[in-house]
Design a protein around this motif. Sequence first.
Motif: not given
Length: 338
Positions: A154-159, A235-242, A325-332, A334-338
């Motif tokens: 399933t798709f889960v948004d980075l946020g 993204y996940i290294n910035a928005d996670t608190v742990m 479409t979800d407003g996520e910025v991604y690098n075309t 590397e095909n890798e979200y950040y």
Amino acid sequence: MNMTDEEFERIYGRKPYKKQKKVKIYWGRIIAAAVILILVIYLIVKAITGVYSLIKGDKNDTSDSKAKTASAAAAGTKAKKNKEDVSEYEPTITVAEGSITVCIDAGHGDYDGGTTDSTGTRFEKTDNLKIALEVQKKLEAMGVNVVMTRDDDTFVDLGDRCEIANDAKADLFVSLHRNSYDGDISGVEIWVNNAEPEYDTMLGQNIMDKLASVGISDNRGVQYGYVGNPGVNYYINADTVMPSCLVELGFLTVEEDNRLFDEHLEDYGRAIAEGIVKTAYDIGLVDSDGNRAISEQLLSAEKHINRAEDDSQEPTPAGSFETDTDGEVYNTQENEYY
Ligand SMILES: [Zn+2]
């Protein structure tokens, strides 16, 4: 004259010659028997040659079926081995049951396939889920409470991924990905927040050390920031608190890395789990007996500050970036979200 044989013998001193009975020869029966014999011999020869040619002709098939039997046996052994692993797997490092919570993040999912291999048929999202489920299994065997951002396709948004970890008060967060590059690069990279937080770095380094001991094509080390731009973070290294890290478990574009991934899936899963649990000991999240040593959720304070600064500065990453479409910025590239 009619005399008995006894009378003849008495008179002539010998037994009388007797006219031999003419033996009647049944030619018809002999011929029939001969024909039947020839027929039987013919059938036997035919049967023998038939069996021989069957064996000879089936030599490849025989070895094939031997191979099939062998692989079936191997599969049986493997299945048995896996089954045994579930029940008999004895981790070398454990914590007290449920004493720590770890969030495992299988990158991408559903329509977001991530990167692909050179044939375009093997998707990163599938490999990520495979290794994530393996890590989950091992961690749970070690006594860790595991939270998964996804455990199916399933798709889960980075946020949302970060929110799942933060809300679950996870102590450590590990995101699992596979890499891609159009060039002569292979091996494992582990990405950590560019503030270079101590715990995050230890987490990445411990996982890397364990993976390297299993066997990887190249140790590309723990790296900070984002590929091609150390000024920003995944993204996940910035928005996670742990404390968190993002593991790029080999390149999908490299055959050897794919072979290693497939061969060592279980060992890689165990290695990552061991790296995580070792970190819990190293940073004092648990005491030497494996009991929880701090009362609150483990936070990566340095990362937290860094994220706040980044938010205010709105850094622009290098490379070719687009907004989906979800407003996520991604690098075309590397095909890798950040
Ligand atoms: Zn990825």
